[in-house]
Design an enzyme around this catalytic site. Sequence first.
Site, PDB file in Angstrom:
ATOM      1  N   HIS A  78       0.817  -1.211   0.000  1.00 10.86           N
ATOM      2  CA  HIS A  78       0.000   0.000   0.000  1.00 10.86           C
ATOM      3  C   HIS A  78       0.856   1.269   0.000  1.00 10.86           C
ATOM      4  O   HIS A  78       2.010   1.248   0.433  1.00 10.86           O
ATOM      5  CB  HIS A  78      -0.939   0.009   1.204  1.00 10.86           C
ATOM      6  CG  HIS A  78      -2.047  -0.988   1.089  1.00 10.86           C
ATOM      7  ND1 HIS A  78      -3.039  -1.093   2.021  1.00 10.86           N
ATOM      8  CD2 HIS A  78      -2.326  -1.915   0.137  1.00 10.86           C
ATOM      9  CE1 HIS A  78      -3.882  -2.047   1.659  1.00 10.86           C
ATOM     10  NE2 HIS A  78      -3.464  -2.561   0.520  1.00 10.86           N
ATOM     11  N   GLU A 128       0.711   3.896   1.859  1.00 15.17           N
ATOM     12  CA  GLU A 128       1.145   4.282   3.200  1.00 15.17           C
ATOM     13  C   GLU A 128       2.361   3.471   3.632  1.00 15.17           C
ATOM     14  O   GLU A 128       3.296   3.992   4.231  1.00 15.17           O
ATOM     15  CB  GLU A 128       0.017   4.073   4.227  1.00 15.17           C
ATOM     16  CG  GLU A 128      -1.268   4.791   3.918  1.00 15.17           C
ATOM     17  CD  GLU A 128      -2.268   3.933   3.135  1.00 15.17           C
ATOM     18  OE1 GLU A 128      -3.469   4.069   3.391  1.00 15.17           O
ATOM     19  OE2 GLU A 128      -1.857   3.138   2.263  1.00 15.17           O
ATOM     20  N   CYS A 181      -6.110   1.168   5.500  1.00 14.45           N
ATOM     21  CA  CYS A 181      -6.678  -0.093   5.968  1.00 14.45           C
ATOM     22  C   CYS A 181      -6.175  -0.345   7.397  1.00 14.45           C
ATOM     23  O   CYS A 181      -5.318   0.393   7.900  1.00 14.45           O
ATOM     24  CB  CYS A 181      -6.276  -1.235   5.035  1.00 14.45           C
ATOM     25  SG  CYS A 181      -4.525  -1.688   5.120  1.00 14.45           S
ATOM     26  N   CYS A 239      -2.317  -0.825   7.570  1.00 11.86           N
ATOM     27  CA  CYS A 239      -1.597   0.446   7.420  1.00 11.86           C
ATOM     28  C   CYS A 239      -1.773   1.318   8.663  1.00 11.86           C
ATOM     29  O   CYS A 239      -0.836   1.986   9.093  1.00 11.86           O
ATOM     30  CB  CYS A 239      -2.069   1.189   6.172  1.00 11.86           C
ATOM     31  SG  CYS A 239      -1.495   0.414   4.638  1.00 11.86           S
TER      32      CYS A 239
END
Length: 155
Positions: free
Chosen positions: A81, A83, A106, A109
């Site tokens: 991801h 992040e 999410c 993260c």
Amino acid sequence: MKISRPTWDEYFTKVAVDIGARATCTRHKFGCVIVNSRNELVSTGYNGPPHALEHCSDIGCLRDKMKIPSGTRMEICRAVHAEMNALLQAGKNCRNGTLYVNGRPCTTCAKMIINARIKKVVVSGFYADAEGVKLMRKAKIRVIELYEDSNKGSK
């Protein structure tokens, strides 16, 4: 003559969206920016596969093939991801900083953001998993949700 300038949140939110244009995920174009307490850019990230692996834009999305809804069964996704990529690049330089991302983080993260000691998260897009935002708020991270980008309804 006074000129109109965007706020720091507006400025870095736009940068996060622009960073997301580099994403190779076939579902979402998420970008992330981390700045320190002096509003200096520390790192960026976008979603895509781990280093040296094929991009989903080249080989297709396993989650699409399996008809897995957005926000569920994250372990099936091969992407890192936005992040996560930004946090990996920043290391300890992101402590007490602000993270800008164009989709709700999410849960995984969010845990990384909490442990990185980020103090503020500005979210400019929607994502089906709202648990990450709840977790960050419980950890006393200031979360601002703007929802001003084209990724609404996805991540």
